[in-house]
Design an enzyme around this catalytic site. Structure first.
Site, short mmCIF file in Angstrom:
data_model
loop_
_atom_site.label_atom_id
_atom_site.label_comp_id
_atom_site.label_asym_id
_atom_site.label_seq_id
_atom_site.Cartn_x
_atom_site.Cartn_y
_atom_site.Cartn_z
N ASP A 131 39.45 -48.22 -43.13
CA ASP A 131 39.92 -47.38 -44.23
C ASP A 131 41.43 -47.50 -44.33
O ASP A 131 42.15 -47.31 -43.34
CB ASP A 131 39.60 -45.90 -43.96
N HIS A 171 40.24 -41.43 -51.28
CA HIS A 171 39.59 -40.14 -51.07
C HIS A 171 40.12 -39.51 -49.79
O HIS A 171 40.78 -40.16 -48.99
CB HIS A 171 38.08 -40.33 -50.98
N ASP A 179 32.62 -37.09 -40.45
CA ASP A 179 34.08 -37.09 -40.63
C ASP A 179 34.74 -36.31 -39.49
O ASP A 179 34.90 -35.08 -39.57
CB ASP A 179 34.47 -36.46 -41.98
N GLU A 264 32.73 -43.80 -52.14
CA GLU A 264 31.53 -44.23 -52.88
C GLU A 264 31.65 -43.89 -54.37
O GLU A 264 32.26 -42.87 -54.73
CB GLU A 264 30.29 -43.52 -52.30
N HIS A 378 18.61 -40.52 -50.73
CA HIS A 378 17.17 -40.78 -50.58
C HIS A 378 16.33 -39.53 -50.66
O HIS A 378 15.11 -39.61 -50.76
CB HIS A 378 16.91 -41.50 -49.25
N THR A 420 23.91 -48.21 -48.91
CA THR A 420 23.78 -47.70 -47.54
C THR A 420 22.34 -47.28 -47.20
O THR A 420 21.41 -47.62 -47.90
CB THR A 420 24.76 -46.54 -47.24
N GLU A 458 25.22 -50.94 -45.39
CA GLU A 458 25.67 -50.19 -44.21
C GLU A 458 24.53 -49.28 -43.76
O GLU A 458 23.62 -48.99 -44.53
CB GLU A 458 26.85 -49.27 -44.59
N ASN A 459 24.62 -48.82 -42.52
CA ASN A 459 23.76 -47.72 -42.10
C ASN A 459 24.47 -46.41 -42.46
O ASN A 459 25.70 -46.36 -42.46
CB ASN A 459 23.44 -47.78 -40.61
N LEU A 461 23.87 -43.22 -40.95
CA LEU A 461 24.16 -42.38 -39.78
C LEU A 461 24.22 -43.27 -38.54
O LEU A 461 23.63 -44.35 -38.52
CB LEU A 461 23.05 -41.32 -39.61
N ARG A 498 29.33 -46.94 -36.41
CA ARG A 498 30.69 -47.39 -36.40
C ARG A 498 31.12 -47.60 -34.97
O ARG A 498 30.40 -47.21 -34.03
CB ARG A 498 31.52 -46.38 -37.19
O1 LIG Z 1 34.86 -45.50 -42.84
C1 LIG Z 1 34.18 -45.68 -44.02
C2 LIG Z 1 33.72 -44.34 -44.57
O2 LIG Z 1 32.97 -43.66 -43.60
C3 LIG Z 1 32.45 -42.37 -43.97
O3 LIG Z 1 31.63 -42.47 -45.09
C4 LIG Z 1 30.35 -43.04 -44.83
C5 LIG Z 1 29.40 -42.00 -44.31
O4 LIG Z 1 29.76 -41.63 -43.03
C6 LIG Z 1 27.99 -42.54 -44.28
O5 LIG Z 1 27.13 -41.51 -43.94
C7 LIG Z 1 27.56 -43.09 -45.62
O6 LIG Z 1 27.62 -42.12 -46.69
C8 LIG Z 1 26.61 -41.48 -47.35
C9 LIG Z 1 25.20 -41.96 -47.10
O7 LIG Z 1 25.04 -43.21 -47.69
C10 LIG Z 1 24.20 -41.08 -47.76
O8 LIG Z 1 22.90 -41.43 -47.37
C11 LIG Z 1 24.45 -39.64 -47.43
O9 LIG Z 1 24.17 -39.37 -46.08
C12 LIG Z 1 23.19 -38.37 -45.94
C13 LIG Z 1 22.09 -38.87 -45.07
O10 LIG Z 1 21.55 -40.01 -45.63
C14 LIG Z 1 21.04 -37.78 -45.01
O11 LIG Z 1 19.97 -38.18 -44.19
C15 LIG Z 1 21.61 -36.53 -44.50
O12 LIG Z 1 21.95 -36.72 -43.14
C16 LIG Z 1 21.63 -35.61 -42.30
C17 LIG Z 1 20.69 -36.16 -41.30
O13 LIG Z 1 19.55 -36.50 -41.97
C18 LIG Z 1 20.43 -35.09 -40.27
O14 LIG Z 1 19.62 -35.67 -39.26
C19 LIG Z 1 21.70 -34.64 -39.64
O15 LIG Z 1 22.38 -35.73 -39.01
C20 LIG Z 1 22.92 -35.48 -37.70
C21 LIG Z 1 22.34 -36.54 -36.79
O16 LIG Z 1 20.93 -36.40 -36.77
C22 LIG Z 1 22.88 -36.35 -35.41
O17 LIG Z 1 22.44 -37.40 -34.60
C23 LIG Z 1 24.41 -36.35 -35.43
O18 LIG Z 1 24.88 -37.67 -35.75
C24 LIG Z 1 26.22 -37.98 -35.29
C25 LIG Z 1 26.15 -38.73 -33.98
O19 LIG Z 1 25.39 -38.00 -33.06
C26 LIG Z 1 27.54 -38.95 -33.41
O20 LIG Z 1 27.42 -39.82 -32.33
C27 LIG Z 1 28.53 -39.50 -34.46
O21 LIG Z 1 28.66 -40.89 -34.41
O22 LIG Z 1 28.33 -39.09 -35.80
C28 LIG Z 1 26.98 -38.90 -36.28
C29 LIG Z 1 27.06 -38.38 -37.69
O23 LIG Z 1 27.75 -37.17 -37.73
O24 LIG Z 1 24.91 -35.43 -36.36
C30 LIG Z 1 24.44 -35.64 -37.70
C31 LIG Z 1 25.13 -34.65 -38.60
O25 LIG Z 1 24.82 -33.37 -38.22
O26 LIG Z 1 22.48 -34.14 -40.62
C32 LIG Z 1 22.86 -35.13 -41.59
C33 LIG Z 1 23.78 -34.48 -42.52
O27 LIG Z 1 23.26 -33.33 -42.99
O28 LIG Z 1 22.74 -36.13 -45.22
C34 LIG Z 1 23.79 -37.13 -45.32
C35 LIG Z 1 24.88 -36.57 -46.16
O29 LIG Z 1 25.56 -35.60 -45.47
O30 LIG Z 1 25.80 -39.28 -47.70
C36 LIG Z 1 26.79 -40.03 -47.01
C37 LIG Z 1 28.15 -39.54 -47.46
O31 LIG Z 1 28.29 -39.76 -48.81
O32 LIG Z 1 28.55 -44.11 -46.06
C38 LIG Z 1 29.90 -43.59 -46.22
C39 LIG Z 1 30.75 -44.70 -46.76
O33 LIG Z 1 30.86 -45.75 -45.88
C40 LIG Z 1 33.66 -41.43 -44.40
O34 LIG Z 1 33.15 -40.20 -44.85
C41 LIG Z 1 34.51 -42.07 -45.47
O35 LIG Z 1 35.63 -41.26 -45.70
C42 LIG Z 1 35.00 -43.43 -45.02
O36 LIG Z 1 35.70 -44.07 -46.06
#
Ligand SMILES: OC[C@H]1O[C@H](O[C@H]2[C@H](O)[C@@H](O)[C@@H](O[C@H]3[C@H](O)[C@@H](O)[C@@H](O[C@H]4[C@H](O)[C@@H](O)[C@@H](O[C@H]5[C@H](O)[C@@H](O)[C@@H](O[C@H]6[C@H](O)[C@@H](O)[C@@H](O[C@H]7[C@H](O)[C@@H](O)[C@@H](O)O[C@@H]7CO)O[C@@H]6CO)O[C@@H]5CO)O[C@@H]4CO)O[C@@H]3CO)O[C@@H]2CO)[C@H](O)[C@@H](O)[C@@H]1O
Length: 588
Positions: A131, A171, A179, A264, A378, A420, A458-459, A461, A498
């Site tokens: 970024d 952004h 984040d 995005e 999705h 993604t 990309e993936n 999560l 990442r």
């Molecule tokens: O550096 C480049 C950019 O990076 C970031 O943006 C990226 C972003 O990070 C990506 O997610 C992706 O963006 C989109 C994505 O395409 C969309 O699908 C959507 O994401 C949603 C997702 O698809 C849904 O399933 C849902 O997610 C929830 C999930 O289903 C729940 O299980 C739970 O997630 C938990 C997870 O289960 C748990 O293991 C843990 O995960 C963390 C992990 O343990 C830890 O090691 C660490 O590495 O981080 C992990 C993630 O935090 O915690 C998770 C969170 O509690 O909750 C999930 C959320 O409720 O909802 C998702 C939306 O929230 O939306 C995404 C965002 O638009 O691609 C982006 C672009 O590359 C930065 O944000 C950018 O600023 C950067 O430019």
């Protein structure tokens, strides 16, 4: 696009200079000429070596790929087996941590970073994604750019032998899943927002979102005499000027143009910072005064000055059926609802188109690709209303493709569509969310391929398991390896989210290495992209504007291309060798 006359028909037809196979010209034939067209190879003096059966319909890369002749020099049959396998190679990049450059514009702990970059290189990784935060670079004031820390970072990446995908991050970091740091927009922009909060996306209740400027101010001169688009354009030009050397050496191969929150092309319809939780439908974000005025003007021009923006679409965490707008036979199916959704999604298309045009001007002639990210929404995909996609600006329904017009818009800028949630399987999702990531990925990728653009991914999560890796591998080559050369369907690249301590932990890293190798079709790391048929010529100027009517022709829904059930390059096949490697390391 070249125009030629097809003698026998006397019809003008369009030639596409690339499709799946860059050395083949594809003819897009008028419907009434179906079956009467031919394929020419670029550089072939006496055209057709193909039978008149060689084509094809209007632009179906699948069918076309199987028609490649064996008569040409360097045709796939003349390639060695290794060269043929290399045509299946999909390069893999890794996103660097969000805070690798601190909010104070410092590259902290360069030694640790270099060590990790070397580990990535040793794992076979092709490059990294970084970024380049607007909020850091232009933080001191308008046009006061400070690229020093990034120069040091890019230098380190180059020295480690990795390529670079640079995100123009217009952004804020913070407020989205994963984040872990906060990097706001430049303070001087936030200050303007103090007196004019409508520069930010706004929901029905009037909550402002300072993640990204509303597209309503794209062309408004509100920022010390500049418009938002001019700000983005100046920033990209400054990037090019300051990194001319790294552009010249071929370090920077990809510019991901930030077009919205999280980089995005979307509205911030599901902000965790405002209480959204998965799988809420989200909210429309068009209630700032600029977008309100734009809508009024559009409705008036359409003969409906009485139409207002929706006030019945519910709240962030609603389910669709509990809202008037999305329920069965709800507003979204009425004339007024359709008008609104068309306006809302078209605004996003024009926003992306305009900024990509500026990106193209800034980087024209550089040996790189432009790319735009599209979010993987999705949840509620299996519901008739596709509510969560609609609030994000993707007007996608069973009978209306909301993504292919984006792909068509990208095609004019020679840009890659970066999608993604490649790692997700339907079976991993809770039934309540009516979620279908697999079908969504298949639809979006197919639409991109039908528009003859490259698609990358990309993936969404963080994942470290073989199930996720295998799903990514399947999407990277949906019909598997082609041992005779380039497969019909192949993604241009995948960026893994990442780099983290967790990824570099031994067991995770070992599996990741296997994944990288499988992405490379079991071939060694290849430093020369030409060998896997990636030709990074100088970026050409964008093609002429595509009218909105032509973009919307791409909304016609078509079935996705068929996908295999499982990847033929599974990482789990290597469990035994992983075990042996582990045993070896124990005895050392
Ligand atoms: O550096 C480049 C950019 O990076 C970031 O943006 C990226 C972003 O990070 C990506 O997610 C992706 O963006 C989109 C994505 O395409 C969309 O699908 C959507 O994401 C949603 C997702 O698809 C849904 O399933 C849902 O997610 C929830 C999930 O289903 C729940 O299980 C739970 O997630 C938990 C997870 O289960 C748990 O293991 C843990 O995960 C963390 C992990 O343990 C830890 O090691 C660490 O590495 O981080 C992990 C993630 O935090 O915690 C998770 C969170 O509690 O909750 C999930 C959320 O409720 O909802 C998702 C939306 O929230 O939306 C995404 C965002 O638009 O691609 C982006 C672009 O590359 C930065 O944000 C950018 O600023 C950067 O430019």
């Amino acid at each position: 696009m070249t125009r030629v006359t097809l003698g026998s028909l006397g019809e003008k037809i369009r030639l596409h200079s690339r499709c799946f196979c860059p050395n083949v010209l594809f003819i897009n034939v008028p419907e009434n000429a179906e079956g009467a067209s031919k394929v020419w190879r670029q550089g072939t003096k006496n055209a057709p070596t193909f039978s008149s059966r060689s084509i094809i319909s209007r632009s179906p890369p699948q069918a076309v790929a199987s028609e490649i002749s064996t008569t040409e020099p360097k045709a796939t049959t003349t390639l060695t087996n290794e060269e043929k396998m290399l045509r299946n190679y999909v390069p893999i990049f890794v996103m660097l941590p969000l805070g690798v450059i601190t909010v104070d514009n410092v590259l902290e702990d360069k030694d640790k970073l270099v060590k990790e970059l070397k580990e990535l290189r040793a794992a076979g990784v092709d490059g990294v994604m970084i970024d380049v935060w607007w909020g850091i670079i232009e933080s001191k004031g308008p046009k006061q750019y400070d690229w020093t820390a990034y120069r040091s970072l890019f230098q380190a990446v180059q020295e480690c032998g990795l390529k670079l995908q640079a995100i123009m991050s217009f952004h804020q970091c913070g407020g989205n899943v994963g984040d872990v740091v906060t990097i706001p927009l430049p303070q001087w922009v936030l200050d303007i927002g103090e007196s004019d909060p409508d520069i930010f996306y706004t929901n029905l209740k009037g909550n402002r979102n300072p993640e990204y400027l509303t597209l309503g101010v794209d062309n408004r001169r509100l920022f010390s005499g500049r418009t938002a688009v001019e700000i983005y354009s100046d920033y990209m030009k400054s990037f090019r000027e300051n990194f001319a050397d790294f552009l010249e050496t071929g370090l920077i191969i990809d510019i991901e143009v930030g077009l919205g929150p999280a980089g995005e092309l979307r509205y911030p319809s599901y902000p965790e910072s405002q209480g959204w939780v998965f799988p809420g439908i989200g909210e429309f974000q068009c209630y700032d005064k600029y977008l309100q005025a734009d809508f009024k003007e559009a409705a008036t021009a359409a003969g409906h000055p009485e139409w207002e923006l929706p006030d019945n679409a519910g709240e962030y965490n609603d389910a669709p059926e509990s809202t008037e707008f999305f329920k069965s036979n709800g507003t979204y199916l009425t004339e007024k609802g359709k008008f609104f959704l068309t306006w809302y999604s078209n605004k996003l298309l024009s926003h992306g188109d305009q900024i990509l045009d500026e990106a193209n001007k800034a980087f024209v002639g550089c040996k790189l690709k432009l790319a735009a990210k599209v979010s993987g929404i999705h949840w509620w995909y299996k519901a008739d209303n596709h509510a969560a996609e609609l609030t994000a600006g993707y007007y996608n329904l069973k009978d209306r493709d909301g993504y292919r017009p984006i792909a068509r818009m990208l095609s004019r800028h020679h840009a890659i569509l970066n999608f993604t949630c490649l790692e997700m399987r339907d079976s991993e999702q809770s039934a309540d969310a009516k979620s279908a990531p697999q079908e969504l990925v298949q639809q979006v990728l197919s639409g991109g391929w039908r528009e003859n653009i490259e698609v990358a991914g990309e993936n969404a999560l963080s994942r470290y398991d073989s199930t996720a890796y295998n799903q990514i591998l399947l999407n990277a080559r949906p019909n598997g390896i082609n041992r005779d050369g380039e497969p019909k369907l192949r993604m241009y690249g995948v960026t893994y989210l990442r780099l983290s301590d967790e990824l570099l932990q031994k067991t995770n890293l070992n599996l990741f290495k296997t994944f990288v190798k499988k992405m490379h079709a079991d071939q060694d790391y290849c430093p020369d992209p030409k060998k896997y048929n990636h030709h990074l010529g100088p970026l050409e100027r964008s093609k002429p504007e595509i009218s909105i009517e032509q973009l919307l022709e791409a909304t016609k829904a078509e079935d996705a291309f068929p996908w295999d059930k499982e990847t033929d390059m599974s990482v789990s096949g290597d469990l035994l060798s992983n075990l042996i490697r582990k045993l070896f390391s124990l005895f050392k």
